[in-house]
Design a protein around this motif. Structure first.
Motif, PDB file in Angstrom:
ATOM      1  N   GLY A  66      33.224  76.572  33.693  1.00 41.67           N
ATOM      2  CA  GLY A  66      33.419  75.984  35.023  1.00 41.67           C
ATOM      3  C   GLY A  66      32.675  76.789  36.076  1.00 41.67           C
ATOM      4  N   VAL A  67      32.535  76.211  37.273  1.00 43.12           N
ATOM      5  CA  VAL A  67      31.753  76.904  38.308  1.00 43.12           C
ATOM      6  C   VAL A  67      32.639  77.654  39.301  1.00 43.12           C
ATOM      7  CG1 VAL A  67      29.764  75.339  38.125  1.00 43.12           C
ATOM      8  CG2 VAL A  67      31.579  74.820  39.785  1.00 43.12           C
ATOM      9  N   GLY A  68      33.935  77.691  39.031  1.00 41.69           N
ATOM     10  CA  GLY A  68      34.827  78.506  39.864  1.00 41.69           C
ATOM     11  C   GLY A  68      34.801  78.130  41.328  1.00 41.69           C
ATOM     12  N   THR A  69      34.989  76.850  41.635  1.00 43.23           N
ATOM     13  CA  THR A  69      35.111  76.356  43.010  1.00 43.23           C
ATOM     14  C   THR A  69      33.856  76.578  43.854  1.00 43.23           C
ATOM     15  OG1 THR A  69      37.332  77.289  42.731  1.00 43.23           O
ATOM     16  CG2 THR A  69      36.990  76.051  44.711  1.00 43.23           C
ATOM     17  N   ASP A  70      32.710  76.739  43.183  1.00 46.14           N
ATOM     18  CA  ASP A  70      31.453  76.916  43.914  1.00 46.14           C
ATOM     19  C   ASP A  70      30.668  75.601  43.807  1.00 46.14           C
ATOM     20  OD1 ASP A  70      28.927  77.484  44.790  1.00 46.14           O
ATOM     21  OD2 ASP A  70      28.590  79.198  43.468  1.00 46.14           O
ATOM     22  N   ASN A  71      30.760  74.784  44.847  1.00 45.41           N
ATOM     23  CA  ASN A  71      30.149  73.450  44.705  1.00 45.41           C
ATOM     24  C   ASN A  71      28.633  73.445  44.877  1.00 45.41           C
ATOM     25  OD1 ASN A  71      30.194  73.697  47.465  1.00 45.41           O
ATOM     26  ND2 ASN A  71      31.295  71.792  47.875  1.00 45.41           N
ATOM     27  N   VAL A  72      28.095  74.522  45.424  1.00 43.11           N
ATOM     28  CA  VAL A  72      26.634  74.595  45.505  1.00 43.11           C
ATOM     29  C   VAL A  72      26.090  74.739  44.074  1.00 43.11           C
ATOM     30  CG1 VAL A  72      24.683  75.930  46.392  1.00 43.11           C
ATOM     31  CG2 VAL A  72      26.699  75.556  47.831  1.00 43.11           C
ATOM     32  N   THR A  73      26.753  75.589  43.283  1.00 42.19           N
ATOM     33  CA  THR A  73      26.351  75.726  41.876  1.00 42.19           C
ATOM     34  C   THR A  73      26.596  74.407  41.139  1.00 42.19           C
ATOM     35  OG1 THR A  73      26.904  78.067  41.980  1.00 42.19           O
ATOM     36  CG2 THR A  73      26.703  77.121  39.781  1.00 42.19           C
ATOM     37  N   GLY A  74      27.716  73.748  41.433  1.00 44.01           N
ATOM     38  CA  GLY A  74      28.004  72.442  40.811  1.00 44.01           C
ATOM     39  C   GLY A  74      26.890  71.446  41.077  1.00 44.01           C
ATOM     40  N   ALA A  75      26.409  71.426  42.313  1.00 44.46           N
ATOM     41  CA  ALA A  75      25.338  70.490  42.687  1.00 44.46           C
ATOM     42  C   ALA A  75      24.032  70.875  41.988  1.00 44.46           C
ATOM     43  CB  ALA A  75      25.148  70.499  44.200  1.00 44.46           C
ATOM     44  N   LYS A  76      23.764  72.171  41.915  1.00 48.04           N
ATOM     45  CA  LYS A  76      22.493  72.626  41.329  1.00 48.04           C
ATOM     46  C   LYS A  76      22.447  72.315  39.828  1.00 48.04           C
ATOM     47  CE  LYS A  76      19.209  76.341  41.161  1.00 48.04           C
ATOM     48  NZ  LYS A  76      18.800  75.827  39.858  1.00 48.04           N
ATOM     49  N   ILE A  77      23.537  72.624  39.150  1.00 48.46           N
ATOM     50  CA  ILE A  77      23.587  72.353  37.707  1.00 48.46           C
ATOM     51  C   ILE A  77      23.406  70.856  37.448  1.00 48.46           C
ATOM     52  CG2 ILE A  77      25.168  72.299  35.717  1.00 48.46           C
ATOM     53  CD1 ILE A  77      26.251  75.012  36.653  1.00 48.46           C
ATOM     54  N   THR A  78      24.061  70.044  38.259  1.00 44.11           N
ATOM     55  CA  THR A  78      23.962  68.587  38.076  1.00 44.11           C
ATOM     56  C   THR A  78      22.523  68.122  38.268  1.00 44.11           C
ATOM     57  OG1 THR A  78      26.191  68.397  38.958  1.00 44.11           O
ATOM     58  CG2 THR A  78      24.936  66.363  38.816  1.00 44.11           C
ATOM     59  N   ALA A  79      21.880  68.634  39.313  1.00 42.76           N
ATOM     60  CA  ALA A  79      20.484  68.235  39.556  1.00 42.76           C
ATOM     61  C   ALA A  79      19.605  68.676  38.390  1.00 42.76           C
ATOM     62  CB  ALA A  79      19.996  68.849  40.866  1.00 42.76           C
ATOM     63  N   ASP A  80      19.843  69.880  37.877  1.00 45.31           N
ATOM     64  CA  ASP A  80      19.023  70.390  36.764  1.00 45.31           C
ATOM     65  C   ASP A  80      19.231  69.582  35.489  1.00 45.31           C
ATOM     66  OD1 ASP A  80      18.066  72.295  38.430  1.00 45.31           O
ATOM     67  OD2 ASP A  80      19.325  73.938  37.677  1.00 45.31           O
ATOM     68  N   GLU A  81      20.445  69.054  35.309  1.00 45.77           N
ATOM     69  CA  GLU A  81      20.735  68.383  34.032  1.00 45.77           C
ATOM     70  C   GLU A  81      20.950  66.873  34.190  1.00 45.77           C
ATOM     71  OE1 GLU A  81      23.253  70.548  31.381  1.00 45.77           O
ATOM     72  OE2 GLU A  81      22.756  72.425  32.389  1.00 45.77           O
ATOM     73  N   ILE A  82      20.399  66.338  35.267  1.00 43.78           N
ATOM     74  CA  ILE A  82      20.630  64.919  35.559  1.00 43.78           C
ATOM     75  C   ILE A  82      20.116  64.008  34.435  1.00 43.78           C
ATOM     76  CG2 ILE A  82      18.526  64.499  36.946  1.00 43.78           C
ATOM     77  CD1 ILE A  82      22.031  63.223  37.802  1.00 43.78           C
ATOM     78  N   ASP A  83      19.021  64.434  33.787  1.00 44.35           N
ATOM     79  CA  ASP A  83      18.454  63.575  32.731  1.00 44.35           C
ATOM     80  C   ASP A  83      19.429  63.372  31.578  1.00 44.35           C
ATOM     81  OD1 ASP A  83      16.247  63.296  34.221  1.00 44.35           O
ATOM     82  OD2 ASP A  83      15.031  64.770  33.125  1.00 44.35           O
ATOM     83  N   SER A  84      20.112  64.446  31.188  1.00 47.49           N
ATOM     84  CA  SER A  84      21.024  64.272  30.046  1.00 47.49           C
ATOM     85  C   SER A  84      22.241  63.436  30.454  1.00 47.49           C
ATOM     86  CB  SER A  84      21.429  65.625  29.443  1.00 47.49           C
ATOM     87  OG  SER A  84      22.330  66.270  30.287  1.00 47.49           O
ATOM     88  N   ILE A  85      22.663  63.515  31.714  1.00 46.73           N
ATOM     89  CA  ILE A  85      23.783  62.672  32.173  1.00 46.73           C
ATOM     90  C   ILE A  85      23.343  61.199  32.167  1.00 46.73           C
ATOM     91  CG2 ILE A  85      25.411  62.206  34.067  1.00 46.73           C
ATOM     92  CD1 ILE A  85      25.019  65.117  34.989  1.00 46.73           C
ATOM     93  N   ILE A  86      22.179  60.939  32.723  1.00 45.35           N
ATOM     94  CA  ILE A  86      21.678  59.550  32.791  1.00 45.35           C
ATOM     95  C   ILE A  86      21.456  58.993  31.381  1.00 45.35           C
ATOM     96  CG2 ILE A  86      19.744  58.077  33.566  1.00 45.35           C
ATOM     97  CD1 ILE A  86      21.467  58.961  35.945  1.00 45.35           C
ATOM     98  N   ASN A  87      20.968  59.855  30.467  1.00 44.85           N
ATOM     99  CA  ASN A  87      20.774  59.407  29.075  1.00 44.85           C
ATOM    100  C   ASN A  87      22.073  58.940  28.455  1.00 44.85           C
ATOM    101  OD1 ASN A  87      18.137  59.521  28.548  1.00 44.85           O
ATOM    102  ND2 ASN A  87      18.137  61.667  27.849  1.00 44.85           N
TER     103      ASN A  87
END
Ligand SMILES: Nc1nc2c(ncn2[C@@H]2O[C@H](COP(=O)(O)OP(=O)(O)OP(=O)(O)O)[C@@H](O)[C@H]2O)c(=O)[nH]1
Length: 392
Positions: A66-87
């Motif tokens: 988990g990102v420990g309540t750090d939503n900037v990291t949450g947003a960054k990880i999501t942007a970096d891994e967006i392709d696997s989510i969309i897949n």
């Protein structure tokens, strides 16, 4: 409505898991759902979302913790891994869906940061509308949660087509901890949104008196911004239903005249009951307490046994809602279910004023100012040229 749910983070995953559970019990399937998280244990705790539909992101960064309540990291990880989510979304199939709905707690890290990023990409790739169900933290959870929620929400309203708000603090009981209330709150969420999102689906119980289809939901939500939902339920089995069920053959013929005069009464009775339910739904506790007179659009939905559906009741309820909100667009309809109760849902769409959101934004502003001040204080401690650093 055919909905593709994405549960983002812990709260979102649990809620989508419940939507899928509810769908499995329904006569027809309307929902599909996946869960996305940075915490492995949260994903393992789900019961109804298939294993292949649970996506762990950010493994190299947070190692499944988990990102420990750090939503900037949450947003960054999501942007970096967006392709696997969309897949994963693509593999699950999107050709027959009417909308995407992302569910998340906005006060944490993963769902709070990830939801606006995912909404942006879904909108870029698909033609279907993208909605969010955003859960607001209770003030007692601390300022970091409020700060995260304010940042997430103010980003999200520009990315999603509409954001439904559920306010944890308005729903937990006095003296109850937020955590202790989760199960009950999630039941409340899934019950309300279940009635809304299932509207327009063909059911074994037949069609409604006034069919409402997904385009009416979509048009209601077209204004964007934030929306709130009211809900009320009544026990049914009215006199007329009982009579229809119990009186047959000769007995029925014998009582026809009397029944005919009662039909008029029960017809009005049914309308009055529906109007009463809709009033209770709109004037009662909303998912986000707000001034309903500022809503730009509304949708009135009635779901229950087919014998209880009543066109006049829906029409009158719609007029009553229209008289009470800012806008003039009020849509509505009904659909039969196999339940013995009648449920009314009122969607108050695109709310112009919600004190809770103003309060959240205020807390966030103060928090940001305090963080800046404390940073300045800290760096000023080591200011000055009197002490030479060990090396440059
Ligand atoms: N209604 C409801 N709220 C929840 C639930 N679980 C957590 N929350 C709320 O959601 C916010 C925290 O979001 P979480 O989903 O736990 O966090 P996350 O997205 O997993 O992010 P991290 O744990 O920081 O990686 C807090 O405001 C919690 O009170 C739940 O089951 N129901």
């Amino acid at each position: 409505m055919r909905v593709f749910f994405i549960g983002f983070g812990q709260a979102g995953g649990k809620i989508v898991d419940m939507f899928i559970e509810q769908d499995k019990k329904a006569p027809t399937r309307s929902f599909r759902g996946i869960a996305v998280n940075t915490a492995r244990t949260d994903l393992m705790g789900l019961d109804n979302i298939e294993l292949k539909d649970r996506i762990l992101i950010g493994q190299t960064v947070v190692k499944g913790h988990g990102v420990g309540t750090d939503n900037v990291t949450g947003a960054k990880i999501t942007a970096d891994e967006i392709d696997s989510i969309i897949n994963t979304i693509d593999n699950r199939g999107t050709h027959d869906i009417d909308a995407f709905v992302i569910c998340a707690g906005l006060g944490g890290g993963t769902g709070s940061g990830g939801t606006p990023v995912l909404a942006r990409h879904l909108k870029r790739i698909y033609r279907e509308p993208v909605y969010a169900v955003g859960i607001l933290p209770a003030p007692e959870e601390g300022r970091l949660y409020s700060y995260n929620a304010a940042r997430s929400l103010s980003t999200l309203v520009n990315e999603a087509d509409n954001t439904f708000i559920f306010d944890n603090s308005a729903w937990k009981n006095e003296g109850e901890s937020v955590r202790g209330a989760y199960q009950r709150l999630n039941d409340e969420i899934v019950r309300r949104f279940g009635v809304l999102f299932r509207a327009g689906e063909v059911s074994k119980s037949g069609v409604g008196e006034m069919v409402v289809d997904s385009s009416e939901i979509i048009n209601t939500l077209r204004g964007g911004g934030v929306s709130s939902i009211g809900y009320a339920i009544s026990e049914t089995v009215s006199k007329s239903t009982k009579q229809k069920q119990g009186l047959t053959g000769g007995l029925f013929r014998g009582l026809k005249k009397r029944e005919a005069s009662e039909e008029v009464l029960t017809g009005e009775d049914k309308s009055a009951k529906i109007i009463g339910l809709v009033r209770r739904a709109m004037l009662g506790r909303l998912t986000m307490p707000c001034d309903y007179t500022t809503a730009e659009r509304a949708l009135v939905l009635i779901a229950g046994p087919s014998g209880e559906m009543d066109r006049k009741g829906v029409e009158k309820s719609k007029s009553w809602v229209e008289e009470n909100i800012a806008g003039v667009e009020v849509r509505g309809g009904d659909y039969p279910t196999e339940s013995s109760k009648v449920a009314a849902v009122v969607v108050l769409a695109t709310i112009g004023d919600a004190p809770r959101i103003r309060e959240l934004m205020e807390i966030a502003k103060e928090t940001k100012e305090d963080v800046v001040k404390s940073k300045e204080r800290r760096s000023s401690m080591f200011d000055g040229d009197e002490i030479d650093p060990l090396f440059e």
